[in-house]
Design a protein around this motif. Structure first.
Motif, PDB file in Angstrom:
ATOM      1  N   SER A   4     -33.413  -1.913  25.638  1.00  0.00           N
ATOM      2  CA  SER A   4     -33.315  -0.521  25.190  1.00  0.00           C
ATOM      3  C   SER A   4     -32.271   0.156  26.049  1.00  0.00           C
ATOM      4  O   SER A   4     -31.738  -0.443  26.990  1.00  0.00           O
ATOM      5  N   LEU A   6     -32.486   3.140  27.966  1.00  0.00           N
ATOM      6  CA  LEU A   6     -32.887   3.745  29.241  1.00  0.00           C
ATOM      7  C   LEU A   6     -34.255   3.225  29.692  1.00  0.00           C
ATOM      8  O   LEU A   6     -34.921   2.494  28.954  1.00  0.00           O
ATOM      9  N   ALA A   7     -34.653   3.642  30.873  1.00  0.00           N
ATOM     10  CA  ALA A   7     -35.948   3.205  31.416  1.00  0.00           C
ATOM     11  C   ALA A   7     -37.107   3.824  30.635  1.00  0.00           C
ATOM     12  O   ALA A   7     -36.999   4.950  30.138  1.00  0.00           O
ATOM     13  N   GLY A   8     -38.172   3.074  30.509  1.00  0.00           N
ATOM     14  CA  GLY A   8     -39.425   3.616  29.986  1.00  0.00           C
ATOM     15  C   GLY A   8     -39.509   3.818  28.487  1.00  0.00           C
ATOM     16  O   GLY A   8     -40.427   4.470  27.999  1.00  0.00           O
ATOM     17  N   GLU A   9     -38.570   3.252  27.725  1.00  0.00           N
ATOM     18  CA  GLU A   9     -38.601   3.461  26.268  1.00  0.00           C
ATOM     19  C   GLU A   9     -39.578   2.509  25.561  1.00  0.00           C
ATOM     20  O   GLU A   9     -39.871   2.693  24.378  1.00  0.00           O
ATOM     21  N   THR A  12     -40.805  -3.529  27.465  1.00  0.00           N
ATOM     22  CA  THR A  12     -41.789  -4.532  27.882  1.00  0.00           C
ATOM     23  C   THR A  12     -42.995  -4.529  26.953  1.00  0.00           C
ATOM     24  O   THR A  12     -43.494  -5.585  26.556  1.00  0.00           O
ATOM     25  N   THR A  13     -43.449  -3.319  26.581  1.00  0.00           N
ATOM     26  CA  THR A  13     -44.598  -3.203  25.680  1.00  0.00           C
ATOM     27  C   THR A  13     -44.284  -3.860  24.337  1.00  0.00           C
ATOM     28  O   THR A  13     -45.084  -4.655  23.831  1.00  0.00           O
ATOM     29  N   ASP A  35     -36.160  -9.072  33.466  1.00  0.00           N
ATOM     30  CA  ASP A  35     -35.896  -7.795  34.135  1.00  0.00           C
ATOM     31  C   ASP A  35     -36.094  -8.039  35.630  1.00  0.00           C
ATOM     32  O   ASP A  35     -37.188  -7.881  36.161  1.00  0.00           O
ATOM     33  N   LYS A  38     -36.854  -4.541  37.767  1.00  0.00           N
ATOM     34  CA  LYS A  38     -38.182  -3.925  37.790  1.00  0.00           C
ATOM     35  C   LYS A  38     -39.111  -4.776  36.919  1.00  0.00           C
ATOM     36  O   LYS A  38     -39.508  -4.371  35.832  1.00  0.00           O
ATOM     37  N   PRO A 115     -32.763  -1.810  31.227  1.00  0.00           N
ATOM     38  CA  PRO A 115     -32.068  -0.912  30.294  1.00  0.00           C
ATOM     39  C   PRO A 115     -30.539  -1.059  30.336  1.00  0.00           C
ATOM     40  O   PRO A 115     -29.961  -1.196  31.409  1.00  0.00           O
ATOM     41  N   ASN A 166     -40.067   3.198  18.593  1.00  0.00           N
ATOM     42  CA  ASN A 166     -41.324   3.180  19.348  1.00  0.00           C
ATOM     43  C   ASN A 166     -41.802   4.611  19.615  1.00  0.00           C
ATOM     44  O   ASN A 166     -41.036   5.560  19.518  1.00  0.00           O
ATOM     45  N   LYS A 167     -43.055   4.711  19.998  1.00  0.00           N
ATOM     46  CA  LYS A 167     -43.682   5.980  20.373  1.00  0.00           C
ATOM     47  C   LYS A 167     -43.694   7.023  19.237  1.00  0.00           C
ATOM     48  O   LYS A 167     -43.630   8.221  19.489  1.00  0.00           O
TER      49      LYS A 167
HETATM   50  N1  LIG Z   1     -45.830   3.036  21.487  1.00  0.00           N
HETATM   51  C1  LIG Z   1     -46.220   3.554  22.630  1.00  0.00           C
HETATM   52  N2  LIG Z   1     -47.116   4.553  22.648  1.00  0.00           N
HETATM   53  C2  LIG Z   1     -47.521   5.102  23.799  1.00  0.00           C
HETATM   54  N3  LIG Z   1     -47.092   4.706  25.021  1.00  0.00           N
HETATM   55  C3  LIG Z   1     -46.195   3.722  25.067  1.00  0.00           C
HETATM   56  C4  LIG Z   1     -45.717   3.096  23.891  1.00  0.00           C
HETATM   57  N4  LIG Z   1     -44.813   2.135  24.256  1.00  0.00           N
HETATM   58  C5  LIG Z   1     -44.763   2.177  25.601  1.00  0.00           C
HETATM   59  N5  LIG Z   1     -45.596   3.119  26.091  1.00  0.00           N
HETATM   60  C6  LIG Z   1     -45.817   3.445  27.516  1.00  0.00           C
HETATM   61  O1  LIG Z   1     -44.582   3.863  28.087  1.00  0.00           O
HETATM   62  C7  LIG Z   1     -44.440   3.372  29.396  1.00  0.00           C
HETATM   63  C8  LIG Z   1     -43.183   2.542  29.491  1.00  0.00           C
HETATM   64  O2  LIG Z   1     -43.349   1.385  28.684  1.00  0.00           O
HETATM   65  P1  LIG Z   1     -42.669   0.010  29.054  1.00  0.00           P
HETATM   66  O3  LIG Z   1     -42.969  -0.385  30.449  1.00  0.00           O
HETATM   67  O4  LIG Z   1     -42.972  -0.948  27.976  1.00  0.00           O
HETATM   68  O5  LIG Z   1     -41.148   0.480  28.958  1.00  0.00           O
HETATM   69  P2  LIG Z   1     -39.841  -0.259  29.463  1.00  0.00           P
HETATM   70  O6  LIG Z   1     -38.742   0.183  28.549  1.00  0.00           O
HETATM   71  O7  LIG Z   1     -40.087  -1.713  29.569  1.00  0.00           O
HETATM   72  O8  LIG Z   1     -39.653   0.384  30.893  1.00  0.00           O
HETATM   73  P3  LIG Z   1     -38.658  -0.105  32.061  1.00  0.00           P
HETATM   74  O9  LIG Z   1     -37.314   0.418  31.684  1.00  0.00           O
HETATM   75  O10 LIG Z   1     -39.225   0.543  33.279  1.00  0.00           O
HETATM   76  O11 LIG Z   1     -38.708  -1.597  32.084  1.00  0.00           O
HETATM   77  C9  LIG Z   1     -45.706   2.574  29.702  1.00  0.00           C
HETATM   78  O12 LIG Z   1     -46.605   3.401  30.384  1.00  0.00           O
HETATM   79  C10 LIG Z   1     -46.230   2.211  28.326  1.00  0.00           C
HETATM   80  O13 LIG Z   1     -47.615   2.036  28.331  1.00  0.00           O
END
Ligand SMILES: Nc1ncnc2c1ncn2[C@@H]1O[C@H](COP(=O)(O)OP(=O)(O)OP(=O)(O)O)[C@@H](O)[C@H]1O
Ligand SMILES: [Mg+2]
Length: 181
Positions: A4, A6-9, A12-13, A35, A38, A115, A166-167
Protein backbone atom coordinates in the motif's frame (compact mmCIF):
# COMPACT_ATOMS: atom_id res chain seq x y z
CA UNK A 1 2.80 -9.42 -3.13
CA UNK A 2 0.61 -7.08 -1.19
CA UNK A 3 1.47 -3.47 -0.56
CA UNK A 4 0.00 0.00 0.00
CA UNK A 5 1.07 3.62 -0.19
CA UNK A 6 1.40 4.56 3.47
CA UNK A 7 1.62 3.01 6.92
CA UNK A 8 -1.43 1.50 8.55
CA UNK A 9 -3.68 1.14 5.49
CA UNK A 10 -4.17 -2.57 6.12
CA UNK A 11 -1.50 -4.39 4.09
CA UNK A 12 -0.77 -7.03 6.72
CA UNK A 13 -4.44 -7.55 7.61
CA UNK A 14 -5.56 -7.97 4.01
CA UNK A 15 -2.72 -10.26 2.89
CA UNK A 16 -3.26 -12.47 5.95
CA UNK A 17 -6.96 -12.73 5.11
CA UNK A 18 -6.21 -13.50 1.46
CA UNK A 19 -3.77 -16.20 2.55
CA UNK A 20 -6.41 -17.90 4.72
CA UNK A 21 -9.12 -17.66 2.06
CA UNK A 22 -6.85 -19.07 -0.66
CA UNK A 23 -6.42 -22.32 1.27
CA UNK A 24 -10.15 -22.98 0.88
CA UNK A 25 -9.66 -24.12 -2.71
CA UNK A 26 -7.22 -26.77 -1.46
CA UNK A 27 -4.17 -24.77 -2.50
CA UNK A 28 -0.90 -24.85 -0.63
CA UNK A 29 -0.11 -21.29 0.40
CA UNK A 30 3.02 -19.76 1.90
CA UNK A 31 2.90 -16.28 3.43
CA UNK A 32 6.27 -14.56 3.95
CA UNK A 33 6.82 -11.37 5.95
CA UNK A 34 9.05 -9.18 3.78
CA UNK A 35 8.32 -6.06 5.80
CA UNK A 36 11.79 -6.00 7.29
CA UNK A 37 11.19 -2.48 8.66
CA UNK A 38 8.17 -3.19 10.82
CA UNK A 39 7.42 -6.92 10.70
CA UNK A 40 3.92 -7.83 11.84
CA UNK A 41 2.86 -11.16 10.34
CA UNK A 42 3.99 -12.97 13.50
CA UNK A 43 1.65 -10.77 15.57
CA UNK A 44 -1.23 -11.42 13.18
CA UNK A 45 -0.87 -15.19 13.67
CA UNK A 46 0.43 -14.98 17.25
CA UNK A 47 3.61 -16.90 16.48
CA UNK A 48 7.26 -16.39 17.37
CA UNK A 49 9.51 -14.20 15.24
CA UNK A 50 12.68 -15.62 16.72
CA UNK A 51 13.77 -16.94 13.35
CA UNK A 52 12.44 -16.10 9.93
CA UNK A 53 13.26 -15.42 6.30
CA UNK A 54 16.39 -13.34 7.08
CA UNK A 55 17.81 -16.19 9.17
CA UNK A 56 16.90 -18.77 6.55
CA UNK A 57 18.82 -16.72 3.98
CA UNK A 58 21.80 -16.29 6.24
CA UNK A 59 21.99 -19.89 7.42
CA UNK A 60 21.21 -21.49 4.03
CA UNK A 61 19.28 -24.10 5.99
CA UNK A 62 16.34 -26.40 5.19
CA UNK A 63 13.30 -24.11 4.70
CA UNK A 64 11.03 -26.46 6.62
CA UNK A 65 12.86 -25.49 9.81
CA UNK A 66 11.51 -21.94 9.35
CA UNK A 67 7.86 -22.48 8.39
CA UNK A 68 4.97 -22.23 10.84
CA UNK A 69 1.99 -24.40 10.02
CA UNK A 70 -0.67 -21.89 11.15
CA UNK A 71 -3.74 -23.22 9.36
CA UNK A 72 -4.54 -26.23 7.15
CA UNK A 73 -2.83 -25.45 3.84
CA UNK A 74 -1.16 -22.27 5.10
CA UNK A 75 2.48 -21.98 6.13
CA UNK A 76 4.02 -18.75 7.38
CA UNK A 77 7.64 -17.62 7.39
CA UNK A 78 8.07 -14.59 9.65
CA UNK A 79 10.60 -11.80 9.03
CA UNK A 80 13.17 -12.98 11.55
CA UNK A 81 16.11 -10.96 12.82
CA UNK A 82 16.26 -7.64 11.05
CA UNK A 83 19.55 -7.16 9.21
CA UNK A 84 21.33 -3.77 9.12
CA UNK A 85 20.75 -3.63 5.35
CA UNK A 86 17.18 -4.73 4.54
CA UNK A 87 17.21 -3.07 1.10
CA UNK A 88 20.32 -4.95 0.04
CA UNK A 89 18.93 -8.25 1.25
CA UNK A 90 15.62 -7.70 -0.56
CA UNK A 91 17.48 -6.91 -3.76
CA UNK A 92 19.87 -9.86 -3.53
CA UNK A 93 19.98 -12.81 -5.89
CA UNK A 94 19.83 -15.10 -2.90
CA UNK A 95 16.30 -14.01 -1.94
CA UNK A 96 15.11 -14.34 -5.52
CA UNK A 97 16.62 -17.83 -5.71
CA UNK A 98 15.09 -18.76 -2.37
CA UNK A 99 11.60 -17.66 -3.45
CA UNK A 100 12.02 -19.63 -6.68
CA UNK A 101 13.02 -22.67 -4.69
CA UNK A 102 10.05 -22.26 -2.31
CA UNK A 103 7.65 -21.90 -5.22
CA UNK A 104 8.29 -25.57 -6.06
CA UNK A 105 6.61 -26.58 -2.79
CA UNK A 106 3.59 -24.22 -2.86
CA UNK A 107 0.77 -23.21 -5.21
CA UNK A 108 0.94 -19.57 -4.09
CA UNK A 109 3.51 -17.48 -2.26
CA UNK A 110 2.20 -14.26 -0.73
CA UNK A 111 4.56 -11.50 0.39
CA UNK A 112 3.78 -8.78 2.93
CA UNK A 113 5.77 -5.58 2.34
CA UNK A 114 6.30 -2.06 3.75
CA UNK A 115 4.58 1.08 2.36
CA UNK A 116 5.65 2.29 -1.10
CA UNK A 117 5.85 6.02 -0.34
CA UNK A 118 8.07 5.49 2.70
CA UNK A 119 10.70 3.00 1.48
CA UNK A 120 11.92 1.55 -1.82
CA UNK A 121 11.67 -2.10 -0.63
CA UNK A 122 8.20 -2.79 -2.07
CA UNK A 123 9.29 -1.53 -5.49
CA UNK A 124 12.29 -3.85 -5.35
CA UNK A 125 10.04 -6.77 -4.35
CA UNK A 126 7.52 -5.86 -7.07
CA UNK A 127 10.28 -6.20 -9.67
CA UNK A 128 10.49 -9.95 -8.97
CA UNK A 129 6.88 -10.68 -7.97
CA UNK A 130 4.42 -12.20 -10.43
CA UNK A 131 1.58 -9.96 -9.29
CA UNK A 132 0.89 -6.99 -7.03
CA UNK A 133 -2.24 -6.19 -5.02
CA UNK A 134 -2.47 -2.59 -3.78
CA UNK A 135 -4.48 -1.87 -0.65
CA UNK A 136 -6.23 1.49 -0.51
CA UNK A 137 -7.85 2.67 2.71
CA UNK A 138 -11.31 4.21 2.38
CA UNK A 139 -11.32 7.97 3.11
CA UNK A 140 -7.66 7.71 4.19
CA UNK A 141 -5.49 7.15 1.11
CA UNK A 142 -5.36 10.31 -0.99
CA UNK A 143 -5.95 9.87 -4.70
CA UNK A 144 -2.67 11.56 -5.66
CA UNK A 145 -0.73 9.34 -3.27
CA UNK A 146 -2.34 6.19 -4.69
CA UNK A 147 -1.53 7.38 -8.22
CA UNK A 148 2.08 7.99 -7.20
CA UNK A 149 2.31 4.43 -5.85
CA UNK A 150 0.86 2.99 -9.04
CA UNK A 151 3.36 5.02 -11.13
CA UNK A 152 6.26 3.72 -9.04
CA UNK A 153 5.05 0.15 -9.45
CA UNK A 154 4.56 0.52 -13.20
CA UNK A 155 8.09 1.91 -13.56
CA UNK A 156 9.41 -1.56 -12.68
CA UNK A 157 6.76 -3.21 -14.90
CA UNK A 158 4.85 -4.55 -11.89
CA UNK A 159 1.81 -6.61 -12.78
CA UNK A 160 -0.88 -4.86 -10.72
CA UNK A 161 -3.72 -7.37 -10.69
CA UNK A 162 -6.02 -5.34 -8.50
CA UNK A 163 -6.62 -3.11 -5.54
CA UNK A 164 -8.37 -3.76 -2.26
CA UNK A 165 -10.54 -0.98 -0.90
CA UNK A 166 -10.09 -1.51 2.81
CA UNK A 167 -11.76 -0.02 5.88
CA UNK A 168 -15.05 0.63 4.04
CA UNK A 169 -17.63 1.41 6.74
CA UNK A 170 -20.39 -1.18 6.67
CA UNK A 171 -23.63 0.42 7.79
CA UNK A 172 -27.28 -0.09 6.88
CA UNK A 173 -27.08 3.11 4.83
CA UNK A 174 -24.24 1.70 2.81
CA UNK A 175 -25.46 0.53 -0.60
CA UNK A 176 -22.88 -2.29 -0.63
CA UNK A 177 -24.57 -3.67 2.45
CA UNK A 178 -27.93 -3.87 0.71
CA UNK A 179 -26.51 -5.31 -2.50
CA UNK A 180 -24.66 -7.95 -0.63
CA UNK A 181 -27.45 -9.11 1.60
N1 LIG B 1 -10.82 -3.41 7.36
C1 LIG B 1 -10.41 -2.95 8.52
N2 LIG B 1 -11.29 -2.50 9.43
C2 LIG B 1 -10.89 -2.03 10.62
N3 LIG B 1 -9.59 -1.97 11.01
C3 LIG B 1 -8.67 -2.40 10.15
C4 LIG B 1 -9.02 -2.91 8.88
N4 LIG B 1 -7.87 -3.26 8.22
C5 LIG B 1 -6.87 -2.98 9.08
N5 LIG B 1 -7.34 -2.47 10.24
C6 LIG B 1 -6.55 -2.06 11.42
O1 LIG B 1 -5.65 -1.03 11.02
C7 LIG B 1 -4.41 -1.17 11.65
C8 LIG B 1 -3.32 -1.28 10.61
O2 LIG B 1 -3.51 -2.50 9.90
P1 LIG B 1 -2.30 -3.31 9.30
O3 LIG B 1 -1.26 -3.57 10.32
O4 LIG B 1 -2.85 -4.46 8.56
O5 LIG B 1 -1.77 -2.20 8.28
P2 LIG B 1 -0.40 -2.15 7.49
O6 LIG B 1 -0.68 -1.39 6.23
O7 LIG B 1 0.17 -3.50 7.36
O8 LIG B 1 0.48 -1.27 8.47
P3 LIG B 1 2.08 -1.03 8.40
O9 LIG B 1 2.28 -0.01 7.34
O10 LIG B 1 2.40 -0.54 9.77
O11 LIG B 1 2.70 -2.35 8.06
C9 LIG B 1 -4.51 -2.41 12.54
O12 LIG B 1 -4.83 -2.00 13.84
C10 LIG B 1 -5.64 -3.19 11.92
O13 LIG B 1 -6.30 -4.00 12.86
MG1 LIG C 1 2.06 -4.24 7.82
Amino acid sequence: MGTSSLAGEGKTTTISNIACVMTESNKKVLLIDLDLRKPAIHKQFKISNKKGITDLLLNKDEFKNYTNDVYPGLDVITAGNIPPNPSELLNSNSIKELINELSKSYDYILLDTPPIILVSDPITIASYSDAVVLTIAYSETEKEIAKKSIDSLLRVNANIIGTILNKVPVTKQNKYYYNYY
